[in-house]
Design an enzyme around this catalytic site. Structure first.
Site, PDB file in Angstrom:
ATOM      1  N   ILE A  20      24.834  41.784 -49.675  1.00  0.00           N
ATOM      2  CA  ILE A  20      24.660  41.102 -50.958  1.00  0.00           C
ATOM      3  C   ILE A  20      23.587  41.786 -51.801  1.00  0.00           C
ATOM      4  O   ILE A  20      23.708  41.888 -53.026  1.00  0.00           O
ATOM      5  CB  ILE A  20      24.288  39.617 -50.695  1.00  0.00           C
ATOM      6  CG1 ILE A  20      25.476  38.896 -50.023  1.00  0.00           C
ATOM      7  CG2 ILE A  20      23.896  38.906 -51.988  1.00  0.00           C
ATOM      8  CD1 ILE A  20      25.135  37.531 -49.443  1.00  0.00           C
ATOM      9  N   TYR A 170      17.149  29.456 -38.293  1.00  0.00           N
ATOM     10  CA  TYR A 170      17.578  30.151 -39.518  1.00  0.00           C
ATOM     11  C   TYR A 170      17.487  29.174 -40.699  1.00  0.00           C
ATOM     12  O   TYR A 170      16.854  29.464 -41.720  1.00  0.00           O
ATOM     13  CB  TYR A 170      19.013  30.670 -39.338  1.00  0.00           C
ATOM     14  CG  TYR A 170      19.556  31.386 -40.563  1.00  0.00           C
ATOM     15  CD1 TYR A 170      19.262  32.729 -40.799  1.00  0.00           C
ATOM     16  CD2 TYR A 170      20.363  30.721 -41.492  1.00  0.00           C
ATOM     17  CE1 TYR A 170      19.762  33.390 -41.924  1.00  0.00           C
ATOM     18  CE2 TYR A 170      20.856  31.371 -42.610  1.00  0.00           C
ATOM     19  CZ  TYR A 170      20.548  32.704 -42.827  1.00  0.00           C
ATOM     20  OH  TYR A 170      21.036  33.346 -43.944  1.00  0.00           O
ATOM     21  N   LYS A 174      14.823  29.102 -43.902  1.00  0.00           N
ATOM     22  CA  LYS A 174      15.320  29.151 -45.285  1.00  0.00           C
ATOM     23  C   LYS A 174      14.802  27.939 -46.086  1.00  0.00           C
ATOM     24  O   LYS A 174      14.610  28.039 -47.304  1.00  0.00           O
ATOM     25  CB  LYS A 174      16.845  29.227 -45.306  1.00  0.00           C
ATOM     26  CG  LYS A 174      17.392  30.579 -44.815  1.00  0.00           C
ATOM     27  CD  LYS A 174      16.990  31.733 -45.735  1.00  0.00           C
ATOM     28  CE  LYS A 174      17.742  33.023 -45.451  1.00  0.00           C
ATOM     29  NZ  LYS A 174      17.382  34.106 -46.371  1.00  0.00           N
ATOM     30  N   THR A 206      29.285  40.251 -44.633  1.00  0.00           N
ATOM     31  CA  THR A 206      28.284  41.317 -44.727  1.00  0.00           C
ATOM     32  C   THR A 206      27.921  41.831 -43.330  1.00  0.00           C
ATOM     33  O   THR A 206      28.296  41.226 -42.329  1.00  0.00           O
ATOM     34  CB  THR A 206      27.001  40.765 -45.377  1.00  0.00           C
ATOM     35  OG1 THR A 206      26.494  39.743 -44.516  1.00  0.00           O
ATOM     36  CG2 THR A 206      27.272  40.190 -46.757  1.00  0.00           C
TER      37      THR A 206
HETATM   38  N1  LIG Z   1      26.114  36.777 -46.017  1.00  0.00           N
HETATM   39  C1  LIG Z   1      26.158  35.474 -46.265  1.00  0.00           C
HETATM   40  O1  LIG Z   1      27.208  34.837 -46.156  1.00  0.00           O
HETATM   41  C2  LIG Z   1      24.909  34.753 -46.712  1.00  0.00           C
HETATM   42  C3  LIG Z   1      25.017  33.388 -47.009  1.00  0.00           C
HETATM   43  C4  LIG Z   1      23.878  32.715 -47.444  1.00  0.00           C
HETATM   44  C5  LIG Z   1      22.675  33.405 -47.558  1.00  0.00           C
HETATM   45  N2  LIG Z   1      22.593  34.727 -47.241  1.00  0.00           N
HETATM   46  C6  LIG Z   1      21.304  35.406 -47.422  1.00  0.00           C
HETATM   47  O2  LIG Z   1      21.511  36.459 -48.350  1.00  0.00           O
HETATM   48  C7  LIG Z   1      20.621  37.557 -48.055  1.00  0.00           C
HETATM   49  C8  LIG Z   1      21.419  38.826 -47.892  1.00  0.00           C
HETATM   50  O3  LIG Z   1      22.320  38.608 -46.813  1.00  0.00           O
HETATM   51  P1  LIG Z   1      23.367  39.697 -46.322  1.00  0.00           P
HETATM   52  O4  LIG Z   1      24.400  38.949 -45.559  1.00  0.00           O
HETATM   53  O5  LIG Z   1      23.738  40.588 -47.427  1.00  0.00           O
HETATM   54  O6  LIG Z   1      22.441  40.492 -45.262  1.00  0.00           O
HETATM   55  P2  LIG Z   1      22.747  41.874 -44.543  1.00  0.00           P
HETATM   56  O7  LIG Z   1      24.185  42.166 -44.630  1.00  0.00           O
HETATM   57  O8  LIG Z   1      22.155  41.843 -43.184  1.00  0.00           O
HETATM   58  O9  LIG Z   1      21.897  42.886 -45.429  1.00  0.00           O
HETATM   59  C9  LIG Z   1      21.904  44.218 -45.108  1.00  0.00           C
HETATM   60  C10 LIG Z   1      20.796  44.905 -45.866  1.00  0.00           C
HETATM   61  O10 LIG Z   1      19.501  44.435 -45.429  1.00  0.00           O
HETATM   62  C11 LIG Z   1      18.741  45.583 -44.968  1.00  0.00           C
HETATM   63  N3  LIG Z   1      17.772  45.135 -43.968  1.00  0.00           N
HETATM   64  C12 LIG Z   1      18.011  44.440 -42.823  1.00  0.00           C
HETATM   65  N4  LIG Z   1      16.836  44.212 -42.176  1.00  0.00           N
HETATM   66  C13 LIG Z   1      15.855  44.763 -42.938  1.00  0.00           C
HETATM   67  C14 LIG Z   1      14.440  44.868 -42.800  1.00  0.00           C
HETATM   68  N5  LIG Z   1      13.790  44.344 -41.755  1.00  0.00           N
HETATM   69  N6  LIG Z   1      13.743  45.504 -43.776  1.00  0.00           N
HETATM   70  C15 LIG Z   1      14.389  46.055 -44.849  1.00  0.00           C
HETATM   71  N7  LIG Z   1      15.719  45.999 -45.025  1.00  0.00           N
HETATM   72  C16 LIG Z   1      16.442  45.357 -44.077  1.00  0.00           C
HETATM   73  C17 LIG Z   1      19.807  46.531 -44.474  1.00  0.00           C
HETATM   74  O11 LIG Z   1      19.294  47.849 -44.353  1.00  0.00           O
HETATM   75  P3  LIG Z   1      19.992  48.851 -43.270  1.00  0.00           P
HETATM   76  O12 LIG Z   1      21.446  48.960 -43.639  1.00  0.00           O
HETATM   77  O13 LIG Z   1      19.234  50.115 -43.415  1.00  0.00           O
HETATM   78  O14 LIG Z   1      19.813  48.191 -41.925  1.00  0.00           O
HETATM   79  C18 LIG Z   1      20.806  46.395 -45.615  1.00  0.00           C
HETATM   80  O15 LIG Z   1      20.324  47.003 -46.786  1.00  0.00           O
HETATM   81  C19 LIG Z   1      19.854  37.131 -46.803  1.00  0.00           C
HETATM   82  O16 LIG Z   1      18.619  36.572 -47.180  1.00  0.00           O
HETATM   83  C20 LIG Z   1      20.753  36.073 -46.167  1.00  0.00           C
HETATM   84  O17 LIG Z   1      20.016  35.197 -45.365  1.00  0.00           O
HETATM   85  C21 LIG Z   1      23.690  35.417 -46.829  1.00  0.00           C
END
Ligand SMILES: NC(=O)c1ccc[n+]([C@@H]2O[C@H](COP(=O)([O-])OP(=O)(O)OC[C@H]3O[C@@H](n4cnc5c(N)ncnc54)[C@H](OP(=O)(O)O)[C@@H]3O)[C@@H](O)[C@H]2O)c1
Length: 299
Positions: A20, A170, A174, A206
């Protein structure tokens, strides 16, 4: 602010090299902002930055490898941003993690608390001098899961309860993101010109979700979890532009000019903060722990 006004603006998106966060960065870069994306892996970061430059039609997108669950990682990231730019208009604290078992960072901090609560607190404070140099800087923090449950001030780092029937750390962290952001908005009110808000992104298929182990689901959902992960999520949750909508909105919309301490849902609607996030005792406990763990950054 119009798109052409934003040509001089600068944004930092943590976790902006995937998921995201990358679509959030794409939206901001297309809108004319210079964007720094921070992620863990340098090669994934370089590829993401190239992809974002291509779709933005300008070359002002850079990737910086930084682990934002670590204090030294955040210090290096803040120094890198300050070395490149003399102001920061948007800070999107997007990184989220969801390890199935309790993990502690090398700084000794529980990992979800570190990513979801301590990182937004610390990065905002480290970058405050740059944020204050922008005309009206915005901090955007992300919530997720099912926030709004109680904040257990005696167990902020999930030592007693981590996964459970109705409780997950989690969701707990949040909700703390929301409480910390309310307190942050209060601290920034007045002199700084910086606002801080919380958004709920839309669900997205993701990297984080793709590797979620079945045991991370509440027991009741476990029988259907494989179907959800392998079939339903890829079919219906692959459009991450929709998932990034609320972050881009909170970072750029004129509707939020000067607005601070609010919660915006995945359809970009303002929603009430949950009562637990507004509780002064909970806010203070979360804030104090962040300030202590960040080494007295709260000023
Ligand atoms: N996905 C959903 O359905 C959903 C729903 C509600 C809320 N959220 C929230 O939305 C946000 C984004 O979620 P997402 O699903 O897109 O997450 P994600 O897929 O895990 O995000 C991946 C990105 O985060 C980076 N990353 C992971 N750990 C890191 C760290 N310790 N330091 C710096 N960069 C780091 C990764 O870098 P690398 O590729 O280099 O590892 C990549 O750029 C989060 O806060 C999540 O809790 C997500």
């Amino acid at each position: 602010m119009t798109s052409s006004d934003r040509n001089g603006s600068v944004a930092l998106v943590t976790g902006g090299t995937g998921g995201i966060g990358m679509e959030t960065a794409r939206g901001l870069a297309r809108d004319g902002a210079s964007v720094i994306v921070a992620g863990l892996d340098p090669e994934r970061g370089a590829r993401a930055a190239q992809d974002l430059r291509n779709s933005a039609g300008h070359d002002r997108v850079h990737a910086v490898p930084a682990d934002v669950t670590r204090l030294d990682g955040m210090r290096r990231l803040a120094a890198e941003v300050a070395g490149r730019y003399d102001r920061l208009d948007v800070l999107v604290n997007n990184v989220g993690v969801n390890p199935p078992e309790r993990q502690v960072t090398a700084d000794g901090v529980e990992k979800m608390f570190a990513a979801h609560v301590l990182a937004p607190f610390t990065l905002t404070h480290l970058l405050l001098p740059l944020l204050q140099r922008a005309p009206a800087a915005r901090v955007v923090n992300l919530t997720g899961g099912i926030p709004g449950g109680p904040i257990d001030t005696g167990d902020l780092q999930g030592e007693r309860r981590y996964l459970g029937w109705t409780f997950s750390h989690y969701n707990h962290t949040k909700t703390m993101t929301m409480a910390m952001t309310c307190r942050l908005a209060e601290a920034l009110r007045g002199s700084s010109g910086v606002t801080a808000n919380v958004v709920y992104p839309g669900h997205g298929h993701t990297p984080m979700n793709r590797v979620t182990p079945i045991r991370a689901f509440p027991i009741l959902y476990r029988p259907v979890a494989p179907l959800v992960l392998k079939v339903v999520a890829p079919l219906f949750l692959s459009d991450l532009t929709r998932s990034a909508r609320s972050s881009v909105y909170a970072a750029t919309s004129a509707e939020l000019d000067g607005v601070s301490g609010v919660y915006v849902d995945d359809r970009c609607r303002r929603k009430p903060m949950p009562a637990s996030a507004l509780d002064p005792g909970a806010q203070e406990a979360v804030w104090e722990l962040c300030a202590r763990l960040a080494g007295g950054l709260s000023g």
